[in-house]
Design a protein around this motif. Structure first.
Motif, PDB file in Angstrom:
ATOM      1  N   ALA A  89       0.818  -1.214   0.000  1.00 45.13           N
ATOM      2  CA  ALA A  89       0.000   0.000   0.000  1.00 45.13           C
ATOM      3  C   ALA A  89       0.851   1.264   0.000  1.00 45.13           C
ATOM      4  O   ALA A  89       0.292   2.375  -0.024  1.00 45.13           O
ATOM      5  N   GLY A  90       2.163   1.108   0.036  1.00 49.76           N
ATOM      6  CA  GLY A  90       3.060   2.255  -0.014  1.00 49.76           C
ATOM      7  C   GLY A  90       3.480   2.806   1.317  1.00 49.76           C
ATOM      8  O   GLY A  90       4.067   3.894   1.394  1.00 49.76           O
ATOM      9  N   VAL A  91       3.208   2.086   2.397  1.00 55.31           N
ATOM     10  CA  VAL A  91       3.532   2.583   3.736  1.00 55.31           C
ATOM     11  C   VAL A  91       5.027   2.486   3.991  1.00 55.31           C
ATOM     12  O   VAL A  91       5.639   1.423   3.811  1.00 55.31           O
ATOM     13  N   CYS A  92       5.593   3.600   4.405  1.00 51.00           N
ATOM     14  CA  CYS A  92       7.017   3.677   4.761  1.00 51.00           C
ATOM     15  C   CYS A  92       7.145   4.074   6.228  1.00 51.00           C
ATOM     16  O   CYS A  92       6.236   4.692   6.802  1.00 51.00           O
ATOM     17  N   ALA A  93       8.264   3.734   6.806  1.00 54.85           N
ATOM     18  CA  ALA A  93       8.467   3.998   8.238  1.00 54.85           C
ATOM     19  C   ALA A  93       8.519   5.483   8.552  1.00 54.85           C
ATOM     20  O   ALA A  93       8.143   5.898   9.655  1.00 54.85           O
ATOM     21  N   ASP A  94       8.986   6.305   7.602  1.00 55.87           N
ATOM     22  CA  ASP A  94       9.189   7.719   7.889  1.00 55.87           C
ATOM     23  C   ASP A  94       8.224   8.632   7.141  1.00 55.87           C
ATOM     24  O   ASP A  94       8.484   9.822   6.985  1.00 55.87           O
ATOM     25  N   VAL A  95       7.103   8.079   6.676  1.00 61.86           N
ATOM     26  CA  VAL A  95       6.098   8.878   5.968  1.00 61.86           C
ATOM     27  C   VAL A  95       4.778   8.768   6.726  1.00 61.86           C
ATOM     28  O   VAL A  95       4.365   7.665   7.101  1.00 61.86           O
ATOM     29  N   PRO A  96       4.090   9.889   6.966  1.00 56.79           N
ATOM     30  CA  PRO A  96       2.817   9.825   7.680  1.00 56.79           C
ATOM     31  C   PRO A  96       1.787   8.970   6.937  1.00 56.79           C
ATOM     32  O   PRO A  96       1.815   8.858   5.712  1.00 56.79           O
ATOM     33  N   VAL A  97       0.861   8.395   7.699  1.00 55.37           N
ATOM     34  CA  VAL A  97      -0.224   7.595   7.145  1.00 55.37           C
ATOM     35  C   VAL A  97      -1.537   8.159   7.669  1.00 55.37           C
ATOM     36  O   VAL A  97      -1.654   8.490   8.858  1.00 55.37           O
ATOM     37  N   VAL A  98      -2.532   8.256   6.781  1.00 56.10           N
ATOM     38  CA  VAL A  98      -3.885   8.635   7.185  1.00 56.10           C
ATOM     39  C   VAL A  98      -4.843   7.577   6.662  1.00 56.10           C
ATOM     40  O   VAL A  98      -4.845   7.262   5.468  1.00 56.10           O
ATOM     41  N   ALA A  99      -5.637   7.017   7.549  1.00 56.41           N
ATOM     42  CA  ALA A  99      -6.652   6.026   7.180  1.00 56.41           C
ATOM     43  C   ALA A  99      -8.034   6.668   7.255  1.00 56.41           C
ATOM     44  O   ALA A  99      -8.282   7.528   8.098  1.00 56.41           O
ATOM     45  N   TYR A 100      -8.914   6.236   6.359  1.00 60.57           N
ATOM     46  CA  TYR A 100     -10.290   6.715   6.412  1.00 60.57           C
ATOM     47  C   TYR A 100     -11.234   5.581   6.043  1.00 60.57           C
ATOM     48  O   TYR A 100     -10.822   4.558   5.484  1.00 60.57           O
ATOM     49  N   ASP A 101     -12.516   5.766   6.370  1.00 61.14           N
ATOM     50  CA  ASP A 101     -13.524   4.768   6.015  1.00 61.14           C
ATOM     51  C   ASP A 101     -14.816   5.482   5.651  1.00 61.14           C
ATOM     52  O   ASP A 101     -14.792   6.650   5.262  1.00 61.14           O
ATOM     53  N   GLY A 102     -15.945   4.781   5.793  1.00 62.28           N
ATOM     54  CA  GLY A 102     -17.218   5.362   5.395  1.00 62.28           C
ATOM     55  C   GLY A 102     -17.815   6.328   6.393  1.00 62.28           C
ATOM     56  O   GLY A 102     -18.832   6.948   6.112  1.00 62.28           O
ATOM     57  N   GLY A 103     -17.225   6.459   7.585  1.00 60.97           N
ATOM     58  CA  GLY A 103     -17.708   7.471   8.507  1.00 60.97           C
ATOM     59  C   GLY A 103     -17.710   7.115   9.971  1.00 60.97           C
ATOM     60  O   GLY A 103     -17.436   7.970  10.806  1.00 60.97           O
ATOM     61  N   LEU A 104     -17.999   5.862  10.354  1.00 58.17           N
ATOM     62  CA  LEU A 104     -18.042   5.514  11.777  1.00 58.17           C
ATOM     63  C   LEU A 104     -16.661   5.469  12.416  1.00 58.17           C
ATOM     64  O   LEU A 104     -16.540   5.549  13.633  1.00 58.17           O
ATOM     65  N   GLY A 105     -15.634   5.306  11.591  1.00 62.48           N
ATOM     66  CA  GLY A 105     -14.279   5.245  12.108  1.00 62.48           C
ATOM     67  C   GLY A 105     -13.829   3.862  12.504  1.00 62.48           C
ATOM     68  O   GLY A 105     -12.689   3.692  12.949  1.00 62.48           O
ATOM     69  N   TRP A 106     -14.675   2.841  12.351  1.00 63.25           N
ATOM     70  CA  TRP A 106     -14.298   1.499  12.797  1.00 63.25           C
ATOM     71  C   TRP A 106     -13.155   0.937  11.958  1.00 63.25           C
ATOM     72  O   TRP A 106     -12.132   0.504  12.488  1.00 63.25           O
ATOM     73  N   GLY A 107     -13.344   0.879  10.641  1.00 66.90           N
ATOM     74  CA  GLY A 107     -12.319   0.297   9.775  1.00 66.90           C
ATOM     75  C   GLY A 107     -11.028   1.082   9.829  1.00 66.90           C
ATOM     76  O   GLY A 107      -9.932   0.519   9.932  1.00 66.90           O
ATOM     77  N   ALA A 108     -11.139   2.406   9.755  1.00 67.35           N
ATOM     78  CA  ALA A 108      -9.941   3.251   9.799  1.00 67.35           C
ATOM     79  C   ALA A 108      -9.202   3.090  11.117  1.00 67.35           C
ATOM     80  O   ALA A 108      -7.966   3.044  11.157  1.00 67.35           O
ATOM     81  N   ALA A 109      -9.959   2.984  12.217  1.00 67.51           N
ATOM     82  CA  ALA A 109      -9.315   2.819  13.525  1.00 67.51           C
ATOM     83  C   ALA A 109      -8.624   1.472  13.642  1.00 67.51           C
ATOM     84  O   ALA A 109      -7.597   1.359  14.318  1.00 67.51           O
ATOM     85  N   ARG A 110      -9.175   0.437  13.016  1.00 69.31           N
ATOM     86  CA  ARG A 110      -8.494  -0.867  13.014  1.00 69.31           C
ATOM     87  C   ARG A 110      -7.126  -0.740  12.364  1.00 69.31           C
ATOM     88  O   ARG A 110      -6.119  -1.241  12.897  1.00 69.31           O
ATOM     89  N   ALA A 111      -7.035  -0.071  11.209  1.00 76.55           N
ATOM     90  CA  ALA A 111      -5.738   0.133  10.551  1.00 76.55           C
ATOM     91  C   ALA A 111      -4.836   1.001  11.414  1.00 76.55           C
ATOM     92  O   ALA A 111      -3.638   0.717  11.563  1.00 76.55           O
ATOM     93  N   TRP A 112      -5.400   2.063  11.990  1.00 74.67           N
ATOM     94  CA  TRP A 112      -4.631   2.957  12.878  1.00 74.67           C
ATOM     95  C   TRP A 112      -4.034   2.172  14.035  1.00 74.67           C
ATOM     96  O   TRP A 112      -2.845   2.289  14.327  1.00 74.67           O
ATOM     97  N   TRP A 113      -4.888   1.350  14.695  1.00 71.91           N
ATOM     98  CA  TRP A 113      -4.397   0.627  15.867  1.00 71.91           C
ATOM     99  C   TRP A 113      -3.323  -0.388  15.472  1.00 71.91           C
ATOM    100  O   TRP A 113      -2.295  -0.504  16.161  1.00 71.91           O
ATOM    101  N   LEU A 114      -3.531  -1.120  14.385  1.00 72.75           N
ATOM    102  CA  LEU A 114      -2.545  -2.119  13.969  1.00 72.75           C
ATOM    103  C   LEU A 114      -1.215  -1.472  13.613  1.00 72.75           C
ATOM    104  O   LEU A 114      -0.147  -2.001  13.963  1.00 72.75           O
ATOM    105  N   LEU A 115      -1.258  -0.347  12.925  1.00 76.36           N
ATOM    106  CA  LEU A 115      -0.007   0.332  12.588  1.00 76.36           C
ATOM    107  C   LEU A 115       0.688   0.846  13.848  1.00 76.36           C
ATOM    108  O   LEU A 115       1.922   0.758  13.962  1.00 76.36           O
ATOM    109  N   ARG A 116      -0.064   1.351  14.799  1.00 74.36           N
ATOM    110  CA  ARG A 116       0.548   1.783  16.067  1.00 74.36           C
ATOM    111  C   ARG A 116       1.119   0.591  16.824  1.00 74.36           C
ATOM    112  O   ARG A 116       2.229   0.655  17.357  1.00 74.36           O
TER     113      ARG A 116
END
Length: 287
Positions: A89-116
């Motif tokens: 998906a193009g994720v690099c260690a030194d580049v910011p990442v922003v996740a989004y979804d359809g609005g509730l934040g569930w899917g995006a937060a799953r990606a956020w939490w896993l990356l953290r």
């Protein structure tokens, strides 16, 4: 603590627009997802943030489901396989990442939490998701995206993770929040998992109450007041669970916005209820 740890884990559509126009634009992940439904790749293909890469939550942000149900309906993915998905998906260690979804934040937060959890130092969620983006005048694109290979290598353990025993202990000695709908917490209905109810000692805290009527997160002060009223303090450890570790990640995100660090029971109720020896409580009383 990283250099970006004091920054909010969410950003507005206007803030994202400014960052995309700047000299260090973030990698965008489209994590639209619906519980029990088909993947939303077709929705992504019909229109997404320009340059965003689609990530399939069920297949790429979760591991295989075990026949006995242990680990839950969305087990944690193998870290190396997750790392490969993020690099594609193009994720690099030194580049910011922003996740989004359809609005509730569930899917995006799953990606956020896993990356953290796997050590990425700069990942955030678009507040309000795709709807907030389009309402702010953001463009969408149906063009196929081919991301340059990233270099992110996961190092699990950077964010708090609970197993069933740790969640049970936290319900007794700290604060354990149940992020599911109130009727599931009380055991009145259970449309998905084999047993209805909640972990004894857990406090009901539905994720829907983290958002305002516009689909965006409440202000930090309002979220802090909400969680304080539920018993969260700066002095006691806090944990979260949900059905399978997806909506619970949104609650961890909301707690972070409010200034409360917390840990996620990733297996959540689907893991807990897979073991008939584990106790179950019903009703509105935590115990």
């Amino acid at each position: 603590m990283t250099a970006n740890s004091a920054r909010s884990p969410i950003l507005s559509a206007s803030e994202l627009m400014a960052e995309l126009a700047g000299g260090r634009p973030p990698v965008l992940l489209d994590v639209r997802w619906q519980l029990g439904g088909p993947d939303l790749r077709s929705a992504y293909e019909a229109g997404h943030l320009p340059g965003a890469v689609y990530v399939d939550l069920d297949r790429e942000l979760a591991g295989p489901v075990r026949p006995d149900g242990r680990g839950g309906r969305h087990p944690l993915p193998d870290p190396e396989e997750f790392g490969a998905v993020m690099r594609r998906a193009g994720v690099c260690a030194d580049v910011p990442v922003v996740a989004y979804d359809g609005g509730l934040g569930w899917g995006a937060a799953r990606a956020w939490w896993l990356l953290r959890w796997t050590g990425h130092p700069d990942v955030r969620v678009l507040d309000g998701g795709l709807a907030a983006w389009t309402e702010a005048g953001g463009a969408v694109s149906a063009e196929a995206v081919s991301a340059a290979e990233g270099d992110f290598k996961p190092t699990p353990g950077a964010a708090g993770l609970l197993d069933a025993d740790a969640a049970a202990a936290l319900a007794r000695q700290g604060i354990l929040l149940d992020a599911r709908a109130g009727e599931r917490y009380r055991g009145e209905v259970e449309p998905i998992d084999p047993v209805a109810g909640h972990i004894p000692g857990a406090v009901s805290a539905p994720t829907t109450e983290n958002l305002g009527p516009d689909g965006r997160f409440l202000a930090p002060q309002a979220l802090r007041a909400r969680f304080t009223a539920l018993g969260v303090t700066d002095r006691a450890p806090v944990g979260v669970y949900c059905g399978s570790g997806v909506s619970g990640a949104q609650e961890v995100l909301a707690l972070e916005v409010a200034g409360f660090p917390s840990a996620l029971y990733a297996g959540s109720w689907s893991d807990w209820s897979s073991d008939p020896q584990r106790p179950v409580a019903t009703g509105a009383d935590p115990r």
